[in-house]
Design a protein around this motif. Structure first.
Motif, short mmCIF file in Angstrom:
data_model
loop_
_atom_site.label_atom_id
_atom_site.label_comp_id
_atom_site.label_asym_id
_atom_site.label_seq_id
_atom_site.Cartn_x
_atom_site.Cartn_y
_atom_site.Cartn_z
N VAL A 26 0.85 -1.19 0.00
CA VAL A 26 0.00 0.00 0.00
C VAL A 26 0.88 1.25 0.00
O VAL A 26 1.73 1.41 0.88
N THR A 27 0.69 2.11 -0.98
CA THR A 27 1.47 3.34 -1.07
C THR A 27 0.58 4.59 -1.06
O THR A 27 1.08 5.69 -1.26
N ALA A 28 -0.72 4.41 -0.85
CA ALA A 28 -1.64 5.54 -0.72
C ALA A 28 -1.94 5.74 0.76
O ALA A 28 -2.33 4.80 1.46
N PHE A 29 -1.76 6.96 1.25
CA PHE A 29 -1.92 7.26 2.68
C PHE A 29 -2.91 8.41 2.87
O PHE A 29 -2.96 9.34 2.05
N SER A 30 -3.64 8.33 3.95
CA SER A 30 -4.40 9.49 4.43
C SER A 30 -3.92 9.80 5.84
O SER A 30 -3.62 8.89 6.62
N VAL A 31 -3.83 11.09 6.16
CA VAL A 31 -3.37 11.52 7.48
C VAL A 31 -4.38 12.50 8.05
O VAL A 31 -4.72 13.51 7.41
N ALA A 32 -4.89 12.20 9.24
CA ALA A 32 -5.85 13.07 9.90
C ALA A 32 -5.44 13.25 11.35
O ALA A 32 -5.30 12.29 12.09
N ALA A 33 -5.22 14.50 11.74
CA ALA A 33 -4.82 14.80 13.11
C ALA A 33 -5.92 15.54 13.84
O ALA A 33 -6.63 16.38 13.26
N ALA A 34 -6.09 15.24 15.13
CA ALA A 34 -7.01 16.01 15.97
C ALA A 34 -6.57 17.47 15.96
O ALA A 34 -5.38 17.77 16.05
N GLY A 35 -7.54 18.36 15.79
CA GLY A 35 -7.24 19.79 15.82
C GLY A 35 -6.47 20.31 14.63
O GLY A 35 -5.91 21.41 14.69
#
Length: 448
Positions: free
Chosen positions: A138-147
Protein backbone atom coordinates in the motif's frame (compact mmCIF):
# COMPACT_ATOMS: atom_id res chain seq x y z
CA UNK A 1 -15.59 30.53 -26.47
CA UNK A 2 -16.36 27.85 -23.87
CA UNK A 3 -17.64 24.31 -24.32
CA UNK A 4 -19.74 22.85 -21.52
CA UNK A 5 -20.57 19.14 -21.43
CA UNK A 6 -22.95 17.25 -19.15
CA UNK A 7 -22.57 13.47 -19.42
CA UNK A 8 -25.64 12.03 -17.75
CA UNK A 9 -27.04 8.55 -17.33
CA UNK A 10 -29.65 9.05 -20.07
CA UNK A 11 -28.39 11.88 -22.27
CA UNK A 12 -25.17 13.72 -22.99
CA UNK A 13 -25.46 17.44 -23.67
CA UNK A 14 -22.91 19.89 -25.05
CA UNK A 15 -23.23 23.66 -25.43
CA UNK A 16 -20.90 26.17 -27.03
CA UNK A 17 -21.10 29.51 -25.20
CA UNK A 18 -19.75 32.76 -26.58
CA UNK A 19 -17.95 35.49 -24.62
CA UNK A 20 -21.27 37.31 -24.09
CA UNK A 21 -22.82 34.27 -22.39
CA UNK A 22 -25.08 33.36 -25.29
CA UNK A 23 -25.38 29.77 -26.50
CA UNK A 24 -23.86 29.48 -29.97
CA UNK A 25 -24.55 25.78 -30.56
CA UNK A 26 -26.10 22.87 -28.69
CA UNK A 27 -26.21 19.09 -29.10
CA UNK A 28 -28.04 16.32 -27.23
CA UNK A 29 -27.34 12.61 -27.74
CA UNK A 30 -28.24 9.41 -25.91
CA UNK A 31 -25.61 8.38 -23.39
CA UNK A 32 -23.85 5.10 -24.08
CA UNK A 33 -21.53 3.00 -21.91
CA UNK A 34 -18.22 4.77 -21.40
CA UNK A 35 -17.38 8.41 -20.77
CA UNK A 36 -15.11 8.63 -23.81
CA UNK A 37 -17.79 7.31 -26.16
CA UNK A 38 -20.33 9.80 -24.84
CA UNK A 39 -17.95 12.69 -25.39
CA UNK A 40 -17.00 11.60 -28.90
CA UNK A 41 -20.66 11.17 -29.81
CA UNK A 42 -21.81 14.59 -28.59
CA UNK A 43 -18.85 16.38 -30.17
CA UNK A 44 -19.70 14.79 -33.52
CA UNK A 45 -23.30 15.98 -33.13
CA UNK A 46 -22.42 19.66 -32.55
CA UNK A 47 -23.43 21.68 -35.61
CA UNK A 48 -20.63 23.32 -37.54
CA UNK A 49 -16.92 22.99 -36.84
CA UNK A 50 -15.93 25.60 -34.28
CA UNK A 51 -13.56 23.49 -32.19
CA UNK A 52 -10.67 25.80 -33.02
CA UNK A 53 -12.47 28.66 -31.27
CA UNK A 54 -12.90 26.82 -27.94
CA UNK A 55 -10.50 28.04 -25.26
CA UNK A 56 -11.78 25.93 -22.31
CA UNK A 57 -13.97 22.88 -21.67
CA UNK A 58 -16.05 22.44 -18.51
CA UNK A 59 -17.25 18.89 -17.76
CA UNK A 60 -19.84 17.66 -15.30
CA UNK A 61 -20.87 14.01 -15.18
CA UNK A 62 -22.65 11.48 -13.03
CA UNK A 63 -22.00 8.62 -15.44
CA UNK A 64 -18.97 7.31 -13.55
CA UNK A 65 -19.53 8.62 -10.04
CA UNK A 66 -18.71 5.26 -8.44
CA UNK A 67 -15.43 3.61 -9.44
CA UNK A 68 -15.53 -0.14 -9.85
CA UNK A 69 -13.41 -0.45 -6.73
CA UNK A 70 -11.82 1.90 -4.21
CA UNK A 71 -8.05 1.78 -3.87
CA UNK A 72 -6.51 0.39 -0.70
CA UNK A 73 -5.44 3.15 1.69
CA UNK A 74 -3.27 3.24 4.81
CA UNK A 75 -5.21 5.51 7.17
CA UNK A 76 -3.19 7.25 9.90
CA UNK A 77 -4.87 9.14 12.72
CA UNK A 78 -2.84 11.44 14.99
CA UNK A 79 -4.79 11.73 18.21
CA UNK A 80 -5.20 10.32 21.72
CA UNK A 81 -6.47 6.72 21.93
CA UNK A 82 -10.22 6.20 21.58
CA UNK A 83 -12.73 3.38 21.91
CA UNK A 84 -12.64 1.02 18.90
CA UNK A 85 -16.17 2.12 18.01
CA UNK A 86 -14.72 5.59 17.33
CA UNK A 87 -11.54 4.44 15.59
CA UNK A 88 -10.56 4.92 11.93
CA UNK A 89 -13.18 3.56 9.49
CA UNK A 90 -15.55 2.73 12.35
CA UNK A 91 -19.13 2.71 11.16
CA UNK A 92 -18.22 2.45 7.48
CA UNK A 93 -20.49 0.38 5.22
CA UNK A 94 -19.02 -3.11 4.88
CA UNK A 95 -18.24 -2.93 1.16
CA UNK A 96 -16.39 0.38 1.33
CA UNK A 97 -14.41 -0.79 4.39
CA UNK A 98 -13.39 -4.01 2.62
CA UNK A 99 -12.20 -2.14 -0.46
CA UNK A 100 -10.15 0.43 1.44
CA UNK A 101 -8.73 -2.33 3.61
CA UNK A 102 -7.97 -2.84 7.30
CA UNK A 103 -4.63 -1.01 7.40
CA UNK A 104 -5.01 1.87 9.85
CA UNK A 105 -3.36 3.13 13.02
CA UNK A 106 -3.63 5.76 15.73
CA UNK A 107 -0.42 7.43 16.92
CA UNK A 108 0.03 10.03 19.70
CA UNK A 109 -0.09 13.69 18.76
CA UNK A 110 -2.52 16.33 17.61
CA UNK A 111 -4.12 19.24 19.41
CA UNK A 112 -7.41 20.53 20.74
CA UNK A 113 -9.36 23.04 18.64
CA UNK A 114 -8.11 25.70 21.02
CA UNK A 115 -4.60 24.96 19.73
CA UNK A 116 -3.42 23.25 22.92
CA UNK A 117 -1.06 20.40 22.08
CA UNK A 118 -2.41 17.04 23.25
CA UNK A 119 0.86 15.15 22.79
CA UNK A 120 4.03 15.31 20.76
CA UNK A 121 3.90 13.51 17.43
CA UNK A 122 5.41 10.04 17.69
CA UNK A 123 7.49 10.18 14.51
CA UNK A 124 8.87 6.70 15.11
CA UNK A 125 5.37 5.23 15.20
CA UNK A 126 4.52 7.05 11.98
CA UNK A 127 7.61 5.65 10.24
CA UNK A 128 6.85 2.15 11.47
CA UNK A 129 3.28 2.37 10.16
CA UNK A 130 4.50 3.66 6.80
CA UNK A 131 6.98 0.79 6.42
CA UNK A 132 4.30 -1.74 7.38
CA UNK A 133 1.99 -0.31 4.72
CA UNK A 134 4.71 -0.48 2.07
CA UNK A 135 5.45 -4.09 2.96
CA UNK A 136 1.77 -4.81 2.43
CA UNK A 137 1.90 -3.16 -0.99
CA UNK A 138 0.00 0.00 0.00
CA UNK A 139 1.47 3.34 -1.07
CA UNK A 140 -1.64 5.54 -0.72
CA UNK A 141 -1.92 7.26 2.68
CA UNK A 142 -4.40 9.49 4.43
CA UNK A 143 -3.37 11.52 7.48
CA UNK A 144 -5.85 13.07 9.90
CA UNK A 145 -4.82 14.80 13.11
CA UNK A 146 -7.01 16.01 15.97
CA UNK A 147 -7.24 19.79 15.82
CA UNK A 148 -5.63 19.96 12.39
CA UNK A 149 -7.78 22.91 11.30
CA UNK A 150 -6.18 24.93 14.11
CA UNK A 151 -2.69 23.38 13.99
CA UNK A 152 -1.95 21.46 10.76
CA UNK A 153 1.73 20.99 11.69
CA UNK A 154 1.36 17.36 12.92
CA UNK A 155 -0.17 16.29 9.61
CA UNK A 156 2.55 18.04 7.63
CA UNK A 157 5.28 16.48 9.82
CA UNK A 158 3.74 13.02 9.48
CA UNK A 159 3.62 13.41 5.70
CA UNK A 160 7.34 14.21 5.69
CA UNK A 161 8.06 11.04 7.68
CA UNK A 162 5.90 8.92 5.36
CA UNK A 163 7.50 10.37 2.22
CA UNK A 164 10.95 9.57 3.59
CA UNK A 165 9.99 6.02 4.57
CA UNK A 166 8.02 5.26 1.39
CA UNK A 167 9.43 7.10 -1.66
CA UNK A 168 6.66 7.83 -4.14
CA UNK A 169 3.89 7.61 -1.54
CA UNK A 170 0.66 9.48 -2.37
CA UNK A 171 -0.51 11.34 0.73
CA UNK A 172 -3.80 13.12 1.44
CA UNK A 173 -3.86 15.52 4.43
CA UNK A 174 -7.25 16.01 6.04
CA UNK A 175 -6.84 19.72 6.83
CA UNK A 176 -6.69 20.48 3.10
CA UNK A 177 -10.19 19.06 2.57
CA UNK A 178 -12.45 18.75 5.60
CA UNK A 179 -13.72 20.75 8.52
CA UNK A 180 -13.67 20.53 12.31
CA UNK A 181 -15.05 17.02 12.97
CA UNK A 182 -12.15 14.55 13.21
CA UNK A 183 -13.93 11.37 12.13
CA UNK A 184 -15.78 12.85 9.15
CA UNK A 185 -12.68 14.80 8.10
CA UNK A 186 -10.67 11.59 8.35
CA UNK A 187 -13.27 9.77 6.23
CA UNK A 188 -13.01 12.49 3.61
CA UNK A 189 -9.23 12.14 3.44
CA UNK A 190 -9.43 8.34 3.16
CA UNK A 191 -12.00 8.49 0.35
CA UNK A 192 -9.95 11.13 -1.46
CA UNK A 193 -6.85 8.94 -1.30
CA UNK A 194 -8.86 5.94 -2.53
CA UNK A 195 -10.29 7.87 -5.50
CA UNK A 196 -7.09 9.17 -7.05
CA UNK A 197 -6.57 6.34 -9.58
CA UNK A 198 -10.22 6.67 -10.62
CA UNK A 199 -9.82 10.44 -11.04
CA UNK A 200 -6.76 9.94 -13.22
CA UNK A 201 -8.65 7.47 -15.41
CA UNK A 202 -11.70 9.73 -15.76
CA UNK A 203 -9.67 12.82 -16.64
CA UNK A 204 -7.37 10.99 -19.04
CA UNK A 205 -10.35 9.36 -20.77
CA UNK A 206 -12.07 12.72 -21.18
CA UNK A 207 -8.94 14.45 -22.44
CA UNK A 208 -8.28 11.73 -25.03
CA UNK A 209 -11.87 11.94 -26.28
CA UNK A 210 -11.68 15.72 -26.59
CA UNK A 211 -8.39 15.51 -28.47
CA UNK A 212 -9.89 12.91 -30.81
CA UNK A 213 -12.68 15.40 -31.51
CA UNK A 214 -10.18 18.07 -32.52
CA UNK A 215 -10.21 20.06 -29.26
CA UNK A 216 -6.93 21.29 -27.82
CA UNK A 217 -8.45 23.48 -25.11
CA UNK A 218 -7.77 22.65 -21.44
CA UNK A 219 -10.31 20.54 -19.57
CA UNK A 220 -11.84 21.56 -16.21
CA UNK A 221 -14.05 19.48 -13.91
CA UNK A 222 -17.11 20.81 -12.08
CA UNK A 223 -17.03 20.89 -8.26
CA UNK A 224 -19.71 19.44 -5.97
CA UNK A 225 -20.86 22.93 -4.93
CA UNK A 226 -20.39 24.69 -8.25
CA UNK A 227 -17.36 26.17 -9.97
CA UNK A 228 -14.54 24.36 -11.72
CA UNK A 229 -11.08 22.95 -11.03
CA UNK A 230 -8.31 21.91 -13.40
CA UNK A 231 -7.66 18.26 -14.19
CA UNK A 232 -4.42 18.41 -12.19
CA UNK A 233 -6.30 19.64 -9.13
CA UNK A 234 -9.06 17.09 -9.70
CA UNK A 235 -6.55 14.24 -9.74
CA UNK A 236 -5.15 15.43 -6.41
CA UNK A 237 -8.50 16.22 -4.74
CA UNK A 238 -11.12 14.13 -6.57
CA UNK A 239 -13.48 14.04 -3.59
CA UNK A 240 -14.28 17.71 -4.27
CA UNK A 241 -15.79 16.86 -7.66
CA UNK A 242 -17.64 13.54 -7.35
CA UNK A 243 -21.24 14.86 -7.30
CA UNK A 244 -21.35 18.03 -9.37
CA UNK A 245 -24.24 17.63 -11.81
CA UNK A 246 -27.06 19.08 -9.71
CA UNK A 247 -24.95 22.07 -8.64
CA UNK A 248 -24.02 22.73 -12.27
CA UNK A 249 -27.66 22.45 -13.36
CA UNK A 250 -28.95 24.76 -10.62
CA UNK A 251 -26.31 27.41 -11.22
CA UNK A 252 -26.62 27.02 -14.99
CA UNK A 253 -30.37 27.59 -14.95
CA UNK A 254 -29.96 30.70 -12.78
CA UNK A 255 -27.11 32.05 -14.92
CA UNK A 256 -29.03 31.55 -18.16
CA UNK A 257 -32.04 33.38 -16.70
CA UNK A 258 -29.94 36.18 -15.23
CA UNK A 259 -31.46 35.44 -11.81
CA UNK A 260 -29.47 36.12 -8.65
CA UNK A 261 -32.29 34.66 -6.53
CA UNK A 262 -34.01 31.53 -7.79
CA UNK A 263 -35.48 28.13 -7.00
CA UNK A 264 -34.41 25.49 -9.49
CA UNK A 265 -35.93 22.06 -9.97
CA UNK A 266 -33.45 19.66 -11.59
CA UNK A 267 -35.47 16.83 -13.18
CA UNK A 268 -32.96 13.99 -13.36
CA UNK A 269 -33.21 10.43 -14.55
CA UNK A 270 -33.84 8.94 -11.09
CA UNK A 271 -35.10 11.86 -9.02
CA UNK A 272 -36.15 15.48 -8.88
CA UNK A 273 -34.02 17.83 -6.79
CA UNK A 274 -34.91 21.38 -5.84
CA UNK A 275 -32.30 23.86 -4.62
CA UNK A 276 -32.14 27.61 -4.15
CA UNK A 277 -29.72 30.23 -5.43
CA UNK A 278 -29.08 33.49 -3.57
CA UNK A 279 -26.71 36.15 -4.91
CA UNK A 280 -25.58 33.63 -7.51
CA UNK A 281 -24.57 30.97 -4.95
CA UNK A 282 -26.33 27.65 -4.35
CA UNK A 283 -27.56 27.01 -0.80
CA UNK A 284 -25.32 24.60 1.11
CA UNK A 285 -25.76 21.92 3.76
CA UNK A 286 -23.54 20.21 6.33
CA UNK A 287 -22.04 16.76 6.85
CA UNK A 288 -23.92 13.78 5.44
CA UNK A 289 -23.49 10.45 3.67
CA UNK A 290 -21.25 10.59 0.63
CA UNK A 291 -19.68 8.08 -1.72
CA UNK A 292 -20.39 4.49 -0.65
CA UNK A 293 -22.55 5.67 2.26
CA UNK A 294 -19.53 7.03 4.18
CA UNK A 295 -20.11 10.22 6.20
CA UNK A 296 -17.94 12.94 4.68
CA UNK A 297 -17.05 16.37 6.05
CA UNK A 298 -17.56 18.30 2.81
CA UNK A 299 -19.73 21.22 1.84
CA UNK A 300 -22.56 20.14 -0.46
CA UNK A 301 -25.57 21.81 -1.95
CA UNK A 302 -28.79 21.64 0.03
CA UNK A 303 -31.62 20.02 -1.90
CA UNK A 304 -35.11 18.71 -1.35
CA UNK A 305 -35.48 15.35 -3.04
CA UNK A 306 -38.34 13.59 -4.80
CA UNK A 307 -37.64 10.12 -6.17
CA UNK A 308 -39.46 9.22 -9.36
CA UNK A 309 -40.94 6.15 -7.69
CA UNK A 310 -42.70 8.54 -5.29
CA UNK A 311 -44.69 10.24 -8.04
CA UNK A 312 -47.90 8.57 -6.89
CA UNK A 313 -50.09 11.63 -7.51
CA UNK A 314 -49.91 13.78 -10.62
CA UNK A 315 -46.32 14.76 -11.17
CA UNK A 316 -46.99 18.49 -11.17
CA UNK A 317 -48.60 18.36 -7.71
CA UNK A 318 -45.70 16.44 -6.24
CA UNK A 319 -43.14 18.81 -7.72
CA UNK A 320 -45.16 21.80 -6.47
CA UNK A 321 -44.90 20.38 -2.94
CA UNK A 322 -41.14 19.99 -3.44
CA UNK A 323 -40.82 23.61 -4.51
CA UNK A 324 -42.93 24.83 -1.59
CA UNK A 325 -40.53 23.26 0.92
CA UNK A 326 -37.58 25.14 -0.58
CA UNK A 327 -39.52 28.38 -1.04
CA UNK A 328 -40.03 28.60 2.72
CA UNK A 329 -36.25 29.03 3.01
CA UNK A 330 -35.87 31.29 -0.02
CA UNK A 331 -38.98 33.43 -0.49
CA UNK A 332 -39.21 35.58 -3.56
CA UNK A 333 -36.99 33.50 -5.81
CA UNK A 334 -37.99 32.96 -9.43
CA UNK A 335 -38.88 29.35 -10.24
CA UNK A 336 -36.74 27.73 -12.95
CA UNK A 337 -36.49 24.28 -14.48
CA UNK A 338 -33.49 22.16 -15.41
CA UNK A 339 -33.13 18.63 -16.72
CA UNK A 340 -34.95 16.46 -19.19
CA UNK A 341 -38.43 16.42 -17.59
CA UNK A 342 -38.93 20.16 -17.17
CA UNK A 343 -42.54 19.82 -18.37
CA UNK A 344 -43.49 18.58 -14.90
CA UNK A 345 -42.16 21.74 -13.25
CA UNK A 346 -44.91 24.34 -12.63
CA UNK A 347 -43.05 27.21 -14.26
CA UNK A 348 -44.42 29.56 -16.90
CA UNK A 349 -43.20 29.19 -20.50
CA UNK A 350 -40.47 26.61 -19.88
CA UNK A 351 -37.84 26.15 -22.57
CA UNK A 352 -37.17 22.37 -22.70
CA UNK A 353 -34.05 22.78 -24.83
CA UNK A 354 -32.49 25.29 -22.43
CA UNK A 355 -33.59 23.26 -19.41
CA UNK A 356 -31.94 20.06 -20.58
CA UNK A 357 -28.75 22.01 -21.28
CA UNK A 358 -28.65 23.78 -17.89
CA UNK A 359 -25.89 21.63 -16.36
CA UNK A 360 -23.72 21.90 -19.47
CA UNK A 361 -24.31 25.66 -19.56
CA UNK A 362 -23.38 25.92 -15.89
CA UNK A 363 -20.15 24.02 -16.52
CA UNK A 364 -19.32 26.26 -19.48
CA UNK A 365 -19.90 29.54 -17.62
CA UNK A 366 -18.39 28.74 -14.22
CA UNK A 367 -15.21 30.15 -12.74
CA UNK A 368 -12.45 28.38 -10.87
CA UNK A 369 -13.37 28.12 -7.19
CA UNK A 370 -11.39 27.11 -4.08
CA UNK A 371 -12.20 27.28 -0.38
CA UNK A 372 -10.55 27.42 3.02
CA UNK A 373 -12.29 26.37 6.24
CA UNK A 374 -10.18 26.78 9.39
CA UNK A 375 -10.37 27.24 13.14
CA UNK A 376 -8.28 30.06 14.58
CA UNK A 377 -7.46 31.20 18.11
CA UNK A 378 -7.19 34.99 18.39
CA UNK A 379 -6.51 37.08 21.48
CA UNK A 380 -8.19 40.17 20.06
CA UNK A 381 -9.67 41.78 16.97
CA UNK A 382 -6.26 42.66 15.54
CA UNK A 383 -5.03 39.09 15.76
CA UNK A 384 -8.30 37.83 14.30
CA UNK A 385 -7.97 40.13 11.29
CA UNK A 386 -4.38 38.97 10.80
CA UNK A 387 -5.45 35.32 10.83
CA UNK A 388 -8.35 36.03 8.48
CA UNK A 389 -5.87 37.74 6.17
CA UNK A 390 -3.71 34.61 6.17
CA UNK A 391 -6.78 32.52 5.36
CA UNK A 392 -7.55 34.87 2.47
CA UNK A 393 -4.01 34.46 1.16
CA UNK A 394 -4.32 30.69 1.41
CA UNK A 395 -7.63 30.72 -0.47
CA UNK A 396 -6.09 32.83 -3.24
CA UNK A 397 -3.17 30.42 -3.46
CA UNK A 398 -5.56 27.47 -3.67
CA UNK A 399 -7.67 29.00 -6.42
CA UNK A 400 -4.58 29.63 -8.53
CA UNK A 401 -3.44 26.04 -7.87
CA UNK A 402 -6.91 24.91 -8.98
CA UNK A 403 -6.43 26.58 -12.37
CA UNK A 404 -7.36 30.27 -12.07
CA UNK A 405 -5.36 32.93 -13.87
CA UNK A 406 -3.34 34.60 -11.06
CA UNK A 407 -4.27 38.15 -12.07
CA UNK A 408 -7.99 37.30 -11.85
CA UNK A 409 -7.98 35.58 -8.44
CA UNK A 410 -10.17 37.35 -5.91
CA UNK A 411 -11.98 36.73 -2.61
CA UNK A 412 -15.65 35.97 -3.28
CA UNK A 413 -16.66 35.34 0.33
CA UNK A 414 -15.02 35.65 3.75
CA UNK A 415 -16.55 35.27 7.21
CA UNK A 416 -15.58 34.47 10.77
CA UNK A 417 -17.88 33.24 13.53
CA UNK A 418 -17.14 32.40 17.18
CA UNK A 419 -17.21 28.70 18.02
CA UNK A 420 -19.89 28.77 20.70
CA UNK A 421 -18.89 25.61 22.54
CA UNK A 422 -15.24 26.66 22.94
CA UNK A 423 -13.58 29.39 25.03
CA UNK A 424 -13.70 32.99 23.88
CA UNK A 425 -11.32 33.80 21.05
CA UNK A 426 -11.83 30.59 19.02
CA UNK A 427 -13.30 31.37 15.59
CA UNK A 428 -14.23 29.46 12.48
CA UNK A 429 -12.82 31.15 9.37
CA UNK A 430 -14.45 30.48 6.00
CA UNK A 431 -13.06 31.95 2.80
CA UNK A 432 -13.98 31.26 -0.81
CA UNK A 433 -11.84 32.50 -3.70
CA UNK A 434 -12.71 32.59 -7.39
CA UNK A 435 -10.88 33.36 -10.61
CA UNK A 436 -11.18 33.27 -14.36
CA UNK A 437 -10.18 30.42 -16.65
CA UNK A 438 -8.62 33.00 -18.93
CA UNK A 439 -11.79 34.27 -20.62
CA UNK A 440 -12.72 37.35 -18.59
CA UNK A 441 -15.24 38.49 -21.19
CA UNK A 442 -17.72 35.78 -20.12
CA UNK A 443 -20.70 37.37 -18.42
CA UNK A 444 -23.25 35.97 -16.01
CA UNK A 445 -26.49 37.66 -17.03
CA UNK A 446 -27.28 36.78 -20.65
CA UNK A 447 -29.95 34.32 -21.68
CA UNK A 448 -29.22 31.27 -23.81
Amino acid sequence: MRLGVDVGRVTTVAVLVGPDGRTVARAVVDSVPGLGECLRSVLAALPGDRTGEVDAVGLTTDLERRPSRLRRVAALRIAPPSHPSLGPLAGWPAQAAREVGPLHAVVPGGSALTGRQLARLDRGAVAEFARRAAEDGVTAFSVAAAGALTRPDPEVAAAEVIAEAVPGAEITLSHELGRAGLRERENTAVINAALRPWAARVSHTAERALRAGGLRAPLFLARNTGGLVSTVYFRRYPVLAIASTTASAVRGAALAAGADRALVVDAGAAEFRCASVTDGEVERSDVGPGLGGVDLDLARIRTELLARVDLVRTGAEQVADLVARVRRRTPGGVLLAAGGDSGLVPVGAPDPAAAIAAAAYGAACSEIVAEVDQVAVAGGSGELERLLGLARDQALARVVAAGAAPDTARIAFAAHTPVSYLPEGVHRLRVRAAGSLGNPGMTRSRRT
